[in-house]
Design an enzyme around this catalytic site. Structure first.
Site, PDB file in Angstrom:
ATOM      1  N   ASP A   1      -0.139  12.113  -5.223  1.00  0.00           N
ATOM      2  CA  ASP A   1      -1.299  11.600  -5.958  1.00  0.00           C
ATOM      3  C   ASP A   1      -0.869  10.884  -7.236  1.00  0.00           C
ATOM      4  O   ASP A   1       0.160  11.216  -7.829  1.00  0.00           O
ATOM      5  CB  ASP A   1      -2.240  12.770  -6.302  1.00  0.00           C
ATOM      6  CG  ASP A   1      -3.618  12.276  -6.746  1.00  0.00           C
ATOM      7  OD1 ASP A   1      -4.019  11.162  -6.322  1.00  0.00           O
ATOM      8  OD2 ASP A   1      -4.277  12.981  -7.514  1.00  0.00           O
TER       9      ASP A   1
ATOM     10  N   LEU B   1      15.918  15.815   9.742  1.00  0.00           N
ATOM     11  CA  LEU B   1      14.713  16.130   8.980  1.00  0.00           C
ATOM     12  C   LEU B   1      13.441  15.919   9.818  1.00  0.00           C
ATOM     13  O   LEU B   1      13.321  14.917  10.524  1.00  0.00           O
ATOM     14  CB  LEU B   1      14.653  15.209   7.744  1.00  0.00           C
ATOM     15  CG  LEU B   1      13.428  15.359   6.840  1.00  0.00           C
ATOM     16  CD1 LEU B   1      13.509  16.642   6.026  1.00  0.00           C
ATOM     17  CD2 LEU B   1      13.287  14.151   5.901  1.00  0.00           C
TER      18      LEU B   1
ATOM     19  N   HIS C   1       0.300   1.950  -4.698  1.00  0.00           N
ATOM     20  CA  HIS C   1       0.564   2.426  -3.329  1.00  0.00           C
ATOM     21  C   HIS C   1       1.894   1.848  -2.813  1.00  0.00           C
ATOM     22  O   HIS C   1       2.662   2.542  -2.146  1.00  0.00           O
ATOM     23  CB  HIS C   1      -0.588   2.038  -2.393  1.00  0.00           C
ATOM     24  CG  HIS C   1      -1.904   2.654  -2.782  1.00  0.00           C
ATOM     25  ND1 HIS C   1      -2.028   3.993  -3.093  1.00  0.00           N
ATOM     26  CD2 HIS C   1      -3.150   2.125  -2.910  1.00  0.00           C
ATOM     27  CE1 HIS C   1      -3.297   4.260  -3.399  1.00  0.00           C
ATOM     28  NE2 HIS C   1      -3.990   3.140  -3.305  1.00  0.00           N
TER      29      HIS C   1
HETATM   30  C1  IPE Z   1      -5.420  13.473  -2.142  1.00  0.00           C
HETATM   31  O1  IPE Z   1      -5.566  12.615  -3.207  1.00  0.00           O
HETATM   32  C2  IPE Z   1      -5.173  12.716  -0.862  1.00  0.00           C
HETATM   33  C3  IPE Z   1      -3.882  12.049  -0.757  1.00  0.00           C
HETATM   34  C4  IPE Z   1      -2.901  12.133  -1.609  1.00  0.00           C
HETATM   35  C5  IPE Z   1      -3.694  11.265   0.436  1.00  0.00           C
HETATM   36  P1  IPE Z   1      -7.014  12.121  -3.683  1.00  0.00           P
HETATM   37  O2  IPE Z   1      -6.791  11.238  -4.855  1.00  0.00           O
HETATM   38  O3  IPE Z   1      -7.750  11.548  -2.534  1.00  0.00           O
HETATM   39  O4  IPE Z   1      -7.709  13.480  -4.096  1.00  0.00           O
HETATM   40  P2  IPE Z   1      -8.899  13.771  -5.112  1.00  0.00           P
HETATM   41  O5  IPE Z   1      -9.970  12.730  -4.853  1.00  0.00           O
HETATM   42  O6  IPE Z   1      -8.317  13.649  -6.484  1.00  0.00           O
HETATM   43  O7  IPE Z   1      -9.328  15.160  -4.811  1.00  0.00           O
HETATM   44  C1  IPE Z   2      -2.712   8.825  -4.042  1.00  0.00           C
HETATM   45  O1  IPE Z   2      -2.934   8.067  -5.156  1.00  0.00           O
HETATM   46  C2  IPE Z   2      -2.680   8.015  -2.794  1.00  0.00           C
HETATM   47  C3  IPE Z   2      -3.832   8.214  -1.912  1.00  0.00           C
HETATM   48  C4  IPE Z   2      -4.822   9.038  -2.113  1.00  0.00           C
HETATM   49  C5  IPE Z   2      -3.862   7.410  -0.728  1.00  0.00           C
HETATM   50  P1  IPE Z   2      -4.411   7.695  -5.645  1.00  0.00           P
HETATM   51  O2  IPE Z   2      -4.764   6.377  -5.051  1.00  0.00           O
HETATM   52  O3  IPE Z   2      -5.350   8.800  -5.373  1.00  0.00           O
HETATM   53  O4  IPE Z   2      -4.152   7.527  -7.194  1.00  0.00           O
HETATM   54  P2  IPE Z   2      -5.085   8.025  -8.369  1.00  0.00           P
HETATM   55  O5  IPE Z   2      -5.302   9.501  -8.168  1.00  0.00           O
HETATM   56  O6  IPE Z   2      -6.357   7.250  -8.257  1.00  0.00           O
HETATM   57  O7  IPE Z   2      -4.301   7.726  -9.590  1.00  0.00           O
HETATM   58 MG    MG Z   3      -5.943  10.420  -6.436  1.00  0.00          MG
END
Ligand code: IPE
Ligand code: IPE
Ligand code: MG
Length: 234
Positions: free
Chosen positions: A14, A125, A31
């Site tokens: 995240d 792995l 990303h």
């Molecule tokens: C969790 O992150 C999902 C992934 C890393 C794929 P999110 O950004 O979607 O989670 P929330 O919205 O903070 O709970």
């Molecule tokens: C995690 O990063 C990746 C996915 C959920 C796909 P985010 O896109 O949720 O990044 P933040 O949390 O908004 O910074």
């Molecule tokens: Mg996020």
């Protein structure tokens, strides 16, 4: 100290969006950088004693995002498969994808099938990529599969054990994660591996996923080795 030679690390990756916004870049730049970090962590994991790595790439809830971002994340998987498949094979990485793949765009599903087929006999792995994955969806899928077997007369409810139920999960065949890491300064599990993480050691880090390094993973493994896992014992 752990005496097991197996070590399964699961990661909620995240913070990509915030990493990009902090730099005045579009969220998708986060990303893209996050994908590079996945590459570097997969390369470093075996050297740190990690035998299985399960990464949360796209959740069943992430469809709520703008369509362009959803499409970018899903097609990043296609790009990564094209770019890194030969290297993954040379590193003996066996890749499996967990999640509801039926709802993925056709070309993404095609890449899922390609990478699973081409790495199926790799004995290094285990890399499990959670794509359109939700922990509740996984448990529902398992419950439906077992219920269908009961209706078909090939199973009876009394037969159901934790091991049997686990065999219907998308992550069947993998030991439960020993470590669950979440980056991005949030202390929640966001529907990841709800069944499997029952006794995992949890690590919530402030670091944003694009800033995560092999050294960060090494630090986590080191801390894990000094934790006392009791599994309910005294
Ligand atoms: C969790 O992150 C999902 C992934 C890393 C794929 P999110 O950004 O979607 O989670 P929330 O919205 O903070 O709970
Ligand atoms: C995690 O990063 C990746 C996915 C959920 C796909 P985010 O896109 O949720 O990044 P933040 O949390 O908004 O910074
Ligand atoms: Mg996020």
């Amino acid at each position: 100290m752990t005496t097991s030679s197996r070590l399964h690390v699961a990661i909620v990756m995240d913070g990509n969006g915030r990493w990009a916004i902090d730099r005045g870049l579009p969220r998708v730049a986060g990303h893209r950088q996050g994908a590079q970090v996945v590459h570097d962590i997969v390369a470093a994991a075996p050297g740190l004693g990690v035998t299985a790595l399960t990464i949360f790439a796209f959740s069943t809830e992430n469809w709520k995002r703008p369509p362009d971002e959803v499409s970018y994340i899903l097609h990043l998987f296609v790009t990564m498969v094209k770019k890194w498949l030969p290297e993954l094979i040379s590193r003996h990485v066996r890749v499996r994808v967990i999640g509801d793949r039926a709802a993925l765009p056709g070309d993404v599903r095609g890449s899922v099938e390609t990478i699973e087929e081409r790495t199926a006999s790799c004995d290094g792995l285990h890399l499990n990529v959670a794509l359109n994955y939700g922990g509740r969806a996984e448990i529902l899928h398992a419950a439906r599969t077992f219920a269908a077997a009961c209706v078909a007369g090939t199973a009876v409810p009394e037969d159901l054990t934790e091991d049997r139920f686990g065999s219907f999960l998308w992550l069947a065949g993998e030991e439960s994660p020993d470590i669950v890491v979440r980056t991005g300064a949030e202390s929640r599990v966001s529907n990841f591996l709800l069944w499997e993480m029952a006794y995992a050691e949890l690590f919530f880090l402030d670091v944003l996923w694009p800033d995560f390094t092999p050294a960060t993973l090494g630090m986590i493994v080191h801390k894990f080795n000094s934790r006392n896992r009791r599994f309910g014992g005294s």
